[in-house]
Design a protein around this motif. Structure first.
Motif, PDB file in Angstrom:
ATOM      1  N   ALA A 114       0.829  -1.202   0.000  1.00 31.95           N
ATOM      2  CA  ALA A 114       0.000   0.000   0.000  1.00 31.95           C
ATOM      3  C   ALA A 114       0.865   1.253   0.000  1.00 31.95           C
ATOM      4  N   ARG A 115       1.938   1.217   0.766  1.00 33.54           N
ATOM      5  CA  ARG A 115       2.827   2.386   0.818  1.00 33.54           C
ATOM      6  C   ARG A 115       3.580   2.560  -0.498  1.00 33.54           C
ATOM      7  N   ILE A 116       3.976   1.459  -1.115  1.00 36.57           N
ATOM      8  CA  ILE A 116       4.620   1.527  -2.425  1.00 36.57           C
ATOM      9  C   ILE A 116       3.672   2.169  -3.434  1.00 36.57           C
ATOM     10  N   ASN A 117       2.419   1.707  -3.444  1.00 40.35           N
ATOM     11  CA  ASN A 117       1.412   2.273  -4.334  1.00 40.35           C
ATOM     12  C   ASN A 117       1.261   3.773  -4.116  1.00 40.35           C
ATOM     13  N   ALA A 118       1.186   4.176  -2.848  1.00 39.36           N
ATOM     14  CA  ALA A 118       0.975   5.583  -2.522  1.00 39.36           C
ATOM     15  C   ALA A 118       2.151   6.436  -2.970  1.00 39.36           C
ATOM     16  N   VAL A 119       3.371   5.960  -2.742  1.00 39.80           N
ATOM     17  CA  VAL A 119       4.554   6.724  -3.137  1.00 39.80           C
ATOM     18  C   VAL A 119       4.632   6.845  -4.658  1.00 39.80           C
ATOM     19  N   LEU A 120       4.354   5.751  -5.375  1.00 40.90           N
ATOM     20  CA  LEU A 120       4.383   5.795  -6.835  1.00 40.90           C
ATOM     21  C   LEU A 120       3.298   6.718  -7.379  1.00 40.90           C
ATOM     22  N   ARG A 121       2.119   6.721  -6.746  1.00 42.69           N
ATOM     23  CA  ARG A 121       1.058   7.626  -7.184  1.00 42.69           C
ATOM     24  C   ARG A 121       1.488   9.078  -7.009  1.00 42.69           C
ATOM     25  N   ARG A 122       2.122   9.377  -5.881  1.00 47.05           N
ATOM     26  CA  ARG A 122       2.574  10.756  -5.658  1.00 47.05           C
ATOM     27  C   ARG A 122       3.617  11.155  -6.691  1.00 47.05           C
ATOM     28  N   GLN A 123       4.495  10.219  -7.038  1.00 40.22           N
ATOM     29  CA  GLN A 123       5.522  10.525  -8.024  1.00 40.22           C
ATOM     30  C   GLN A 123       4.902  10.816  -9.395  1.00 40.22           C
ATOM     31  N   VAL A 124       3.930   9.984  -9.786  1.00 39.40           N
ATOM     32  CA  VAL A 124       3.250  10.200 -11.067  1.00 39.40           C
ATOM     33  C   VAL A 124       2.526  11.544 -11.058  1.00 39.40           C
ATOM     34  N   ALA A 125       1.860  11.856  -9.946  1.00 39.36           N
ATOM     35  CA  ALA A 125       1.140  13.123  -9.838  1.00 39.36           C
ATOM     36  C   ALA A 125       2.095  14.307  -9.931  1.00 39.36           C
ATOM     37  N   ALA A 126       3.262  14.177  -9.301  1.00 38.68           N
ATOM     38  CA  ALA A 126       4.243  15.266  -9.338  1.00 38.68           C
ATOM     39  C   ALA A 126       4.771  15.475 -10.750  1.00 38.68           C
ATOM     40  N   ARG A 127       5.041  14.371 -11.457  1.00 38.92           N
ATOM     41  CA  ARG A 127       5.512  14.488 -12.845  1.00 38.92           C
ATOM     42  C   ARG A 127       4.445  15.116 -13.721  1.00 38.92           C
ATOM     43  N   ASN A 128       3.197  14.689 -13.497  1.00 38.47           N
ATOM     44  CA  ASN A 128       2.106  15.217 -14.303  1.00 38.47           C
ATOM     45  C   ASN A 128       1.904  16.706 -14.044  1.00 38.47           C
ATOM     46  N   ALA A 129       1.995  17.102 -12.763  1.00 46.99           N
ATOM     47  CA  ALA A 129       1.843  18.515 -12.422  1.00 46.99           C
ATOM     48  C   ALA A 129       2.945  19.349 -13.042  1.00 46.99           C
ATOM     49  N   SER A 130       4.163  18.794 -13.061  1.00 44.65           N
ATOM     50  CA  SER A 130       5.287  19.507 -13.659  1.00 44.65           C
ATOM     51  C   SER A 130       5.082  19.697 -15.153  1.00 44.65           C
ATOM     52  N   ALA A 131       4.539  18.661 -15.810  1.00 44.76           N
ATOM     53  CA  ALA A 131       4.299  18.747 -17.250  1.00 44.76           C
ATOM     54  C   ALA A 131       3.180  19.734 -17.561  1.00 44.76           C
ATOM     55  N   ILE A 132       2.158  19.755 -16.686  1.00 49.24           N
ATOM     56  CA  ILE A 132       1.019  20.644 -16.902  1.00 49.24           C
ATOM     57  C   ILE A 132       1.406  22.101 -16.724  1.00 49.24           C
ATOM     58  N   GLU A 133       2.275  22.358 -15.740  1.00 48.65           N
ATOM     59  CA  GLU A 133       2.674  23.737 -15.447  1.00 48.65           C
ATOM     60  C   GLU A 133       3.347  24.366 -16.661  1.00 48.65           C
ATOM     61  N   GLY A 134       2.785  25.433 -17.140  1.00 51.62           N
ATOM     62  CA  GLY A 134       3.367  26.144 -18.270  1.00 51.62           C
ATOM     63  C   GLY A 134       2.959  25.596 -19.626  1.00 51.62           C
ATOM     64  N   ALA A 135       2.193  24.488 -19.673  1.00 51.09           N
ATOM     65  CA  ALA A 135       1.767  23.925 -20.951  1.00 51.09           C
ATOM     66  C   ALA A 135       0.738  24.842 -21.603  1.00 51.09           C
ATOM     67  N   THR A 136       0.714  24.865 -22.923  1.00 45.78           N
ATOM     68  CA  THR A 136      -0.233  25.714 -23.640  1.00 45.78           C
ATOM     69  C   THR A 136      -1.479  24.951 -24.083  1.00 45.78           C
ATOM     70  N   VAL A 137      -1.376  23.624 -24.148  1.00 45.52           N
ATOM     71  CA  VAL A 137      -2.536  22.810 -24.527  1.00 45.52           C
ATOM     72  C   VAL A 137      -2.654  21.635 -23.561  1.00 45.52           C
ATOM     73  N   LEU A 138      -3.851  21.452 -22.991  1.00 45.11           N
ATOM     74  CA  LEU A 138      -4.112  20.361 -22.060  1.00 45.11           C
ATOM     75  C   LEU A 138      -5.287  19.527 -22.567  1.00 45.11           C
ATOM     76  N   THR A 139      -5.283  18.242 -22.224  1.00 45.31           N
ATOM     77  CA  THR A 139      -6.379  17.375 -22.624  1.00 45.31           C
ATOM     78  C   THR A 139      -6.930  16.627 -21.415  1.00 45.31           C
ATOM     79  N   PHE A 140      -8.227  16.314 -21.469  1.00 44.41           N
ATOM     80  CA  PHE A 140      -8.866  15.483 -20.443  1.00 44.41           C
ATOM     81  C   PHE A 140     -10.071  14.792 -21.068  1.00 44.41           C
ATOM     82  N   LEU A 141     -10.094  13.483 -20.974  1.00 42.97           N
ATOM     83  CA  LEU A 141     -11.215  12.675 -21.480  1.00 42.97           C
ATOM     84  C   LEU A 141     -11.584  13.023 -22.918  1.00 42.97           C
TER      85      LEU A 141
END
Length: 245
Positions: A114-141
């Protein structure tokens, strides 16, 4: 798991414990590499792509705290520390050395997973937030929001008419997916306190946006209301890579 077959490096000198951890993780969709000391750990990290490190504190030779500090100085690989001692000072030292989480022995393998899952989720979220920051085009669904052109297109590619206030609010949600945003913070982020707007104006704008993007505006699934909290934008948001010249 948060990603397909992550490779977990388990550094533990006790063979029985090491085998138990490795077996449990492998039966739960993980690749596992093992090491018994710092030397084997260094070789494993050179030879393999490691997504997360499970590192015992009490190791022969160089201890886990020192190894944690060295790893953190060279990479951002997530680290979960294990120790037979549960004193706060050990936990604090591990976190200060750069560990992402800490688990005292004895522990249930399910808790480690469970802790491994949580840490990996936070890492993915951090990478995604970094990519989103400053992006000019975003997509969702399937939807696409172009920050530079200030336009929204539906999954079929048709442009959706939006007022300036609606666009600013949707952009704010898209740039902060998964976060509970209060009405106060939404006002600050979109209109500023000097605008003289009230919290109720956020509710009105959310209602308008829902009518444009939600399959069923009465049962919203994208912009959810959080009781006594505000709103949260639930879809996964991704930045569209900019085409290179």
């Amino acid at each position: 798991m948060t990603q397909a077959t992550p490779n977990i490096l388990v550094v533990e000198d006790d063979r029985e414990t090491r085998t138990l951890i490795a077996k449990y993780l492998r039966t739960n969709s993980c690749h596992v590499t093992t090491a018994s000391d710092g030397r084997e750990m260094a070789k494993a990290m050179t030879d393999h792509r490691i997504d997360l490190l499970v590192l015992d504190v009490m190791l022969p030779g160089e201890d886990g705290l020192s190894l944690c500090r060295k790893v953190r100085a060279e990479s951002q690989t997530p680290i979960i520390m294990l120790t037979a001692r549960g004193e706060d000072v050990d936990r604090i030292l591990g976190l200060e050395m750069g560990a992402d989480d800490y688990l005292a022995k004895p522990f249930n393998p399910r808790e480690l997973l469970a802790r491994i899952n949580a840490v990996l989720r936070r890492q993915v979220a951090a990478r995604n937030a970094s990519a989103i920051e400053g992006a000019t085009v975003l997509t969702f669904l399937g939807w696409k929001i172009d920050i530079r052109l200030r336009e929204l297109r539906n999954p079929e590619g048709a442009r959706v008419a939006m007022t300036s206030a609606e666009f600013d609010l949707l952009r704010t949600f898209c740039e902060r997916p998964g976060r509970v945003l209060s009405r106060d913070s939404l006002l600050d982020l979109t209109q500023g306190r000097s605008s003289g707007s009230f919290e109720r104006s956020i509710d009105v704008l959310v209602s308008r946006i829902r009518r444009k993007i939600e399959p069923d505006p009465q049962e919203a699934t994208m912009i959810k209301t959080v009781r006594s909290g505000g709103y949260v934008f639930t879809p996964r948001v991704e930045a569209v890579p900019t085409a290179s010249n």
